[in-house]
Design an enzyme around this catalytic site. Structure first.
Site, PDB file in Angstrom:
ATOM      1  CE  LYS A 122      -1.036  -0.731   4.927  1.00  0.00           C
ATOM      2  NZ  LYS A 122      -0.715  -2.170   5.018  1.00  0.00           N
ATOM      3  CB  THR A 123       4.066   2.294   1.536  1.00  0.00           C
ATOM      4  OG1 THR A 123       3.573   2.170   2.874  1.00  0.00           O
ATOM      5  CG2 THR A 123       4.982   3.511   1.467  1.00  0.00           C
ATOM      6  CD  GLU A 166       0.771   3.336   3.635  1.00  0.00           C
ATOM      7  OE1 GLU A 166       1.120   2.415   4.390  1.00  0.00           O
ATOM      8  OE2 GLU A 166       1.571   4.152   3.125  1.00  0.00           O
TER       9      GLU A 166
END
Length: 463
Positions: A122-123, A166
């Site tokens: 997700k980052t 995020e």
């Protein structure tokens, strides 16, 4: 977002997520202060913005007209928390602040709030999406879990149409958000200190999150087992799938060479774009495919993005090269879950053009995670030629009897694995004599292990 002249005090402001939120509030006219146990690159960035940072925690920092912000990691014994409660102040979780920011977009019918979630990726996904939009001239707002290359920040508020964020599922706070487009990279068992019933509880949390705006588009990796199970459990959402085959968006004609790759993107069997990446591994093909799908569904002109996929160099602490000296290359990666570790090491092994020895230095993150995923960790290091395991980074947790790095290495029962005791500086003293010319050294973990590389490079430069 009406925060002008309001006071916000962040406890542990130096974290990547907290610093991003603090920066956005300050840029919108709030009076922001914060404390942390130590200086960091994030506290330095905030100080340049005029935010007052205090190193160390003290009850004297808390004033009666402040809005207090803390994360799940902050204990009730923190003196600033104690003082805030004495004054009857509301203590906001960091997710409450992100939710306040996101409503500027989620409640605007002409805007897009794009949330990136999942156990892994997700980052990188949120950072890549923000980078693409910024470089292509869309002037987005964003909050991500790492410094974006070239842009050199982890947060920005423009007030324009697109907001990328995020979203953290680790403590269930993802349930607060109402996204217009939800990207779910994967759904696997992690954070089992919070999710006591494992995947069943994780799936329930994601269902609650998506139900906040059930009409939204859900961009989901169909090749992930957990995601497929989630679709079976909750089939009513507007799922748009991505994967390497049999999906709405597919990556085909994949070519990987060293730490680069290229592939063609198709939507419903129709060619969309040829993509080149300079970030390694199949997992980044998935990340890029999910980002492409999300931005296309947000009505972005994807033809403007192609060159910036190729120029994206990756997020900080994601397979980040930190130095090279005396023929030894040093990399650092945030991977702290068994699947992340295996993917990172397999990618490194596949990308090596020569028979370099891969020296892996692993710092387990949290006793609870090591305990819950003990057997999974044991099978995550097959691509390591030498595995060195440092002491557990507790992240504020209490020790668990028998759950430690020394016992983990003993249970591994591998000739090429060794327990390294002591703090990071002491560990560097013990590791340095083990290194050989042409080694590739990679540090893995979400804690202080990120500092090991600089200690080793410093020792190599003095040799």
């Amino acid at each position: 977002m009406d925060v002008k002249n309001k006071k916000f005090h962040f406890i542990a402001i130096g974290g990547v997520g907290m610093s991003a939120l603090a920066g956005i509030l300050a840029s919108n006219g709030a009076v922001v202060s914060g404390s942390d146990a130590a200086e960091s690159k994030y506290t330095h960035l905030l100080e340049k913005m005029g935010i007052k940072i205090h190193i160390g925690h003290s009850a004297d920092l808390i004033e009666k007209d402040m809005n207090i912000v803390a994360s799940t990691a902050i204990k009730a014994t923190n003196p600033e928390i104690i003082r805030a409660k004495e004054l009857g102040l509301k203590i906001n979780h960091r997710s409450d602040i992100l939710n306040i920011i996101s409503k500027d977009f989620s409640e605007d019918k002409n805007a897009f709030f794009i949330g990136f979630s999942g156990t892994h990726g997700k980052t990188t996904s949120s950072g890549l999406a923000s980078y693409l939009l910024e470089k292509a001239g869309y002037n987005p707002s964003f909050v991500v879990g790492g410094i974006i290359p070239e842009i050199n920040t982890n947060a920005k508020y423009s007030g324009n149409k697109y907001f990328c964020a995020e979203l953290d599922e680790s403590d269930g706070t993802i349930q607060k958000y109402s996204t217009d487009i939800a990207v779910i990279n994967n759904m696997e068992e992690d954070h089992l200190d919070y999710y006591k019933n494992g995947f069943k509880d994780i799936a329930k949390t994601f269902n609650k999150y998506l139900s906040n705006k059930p009409e939204q588009k859900v961009i989901i990796n169909i090749d992930n087992n957990g995601n497929r199970e989630f679709i079976k459990l909750y089939p009513s959402y507007n799922f748009i799938t991505f994967g390497l085959s049999e999906a709405d968006y597919t990556a085909e004609n994949i070519k990987q060479e060293g730490f680069t790759s290229s592939f063609d993107i198709y939507k419903n069997n129709k060619f969309m774009q040829h993509i080149c990446l300079n970030i390694p591994g199949k997992h980044n093909i998935y990340n890029s495919l999910g980002v492409f799908a999300a931005l296309n569904e947000a009505n972005i002109d994807v033809n403007k993005l192609k060159e910036y996929f190729a120029s994206f160099s990756g997020m900080g602490r994601r397979f980040q090269k930190t130095g090279e000296i005396n023929g030894i290359k040093f990399y650092d990666d945030y991977a702290h879950h068994p699947d992340e570790i295996k993917t990172t090491l397999d990618t490194l092994k596949e990308g090596c053009k020569h028979n370099n020895r891969i020296v892996t230095v692993f710092q387990p993150h949290r006793y609870s995670r090591l305990q819950a995923l003990w057997d999974n960790f044991k099978s995550a290091f097959d691509s390591a030629d030498l595995l060195l395991v440092t002491d557990v980074y507790s992240a504020g947790e209490d020790k668990i009897k028998g759950i430690n790095s020394e016992n983990f290495v003993l249970d591994l029962n591998r000739n090429n694995a060794e327990y390294i005791s002591g703090n990071i500086s002491e560990a560097a003293d013990k590791i340095f004599p083990l290194l050989q010319k042409n080694d590739i050294v990679i540090t893995l973990g979400a804690g202080s292990i990120t500092n090991l590389g600089k200690y080793l490079i410093s020792k190599a430069s003095l040799k």
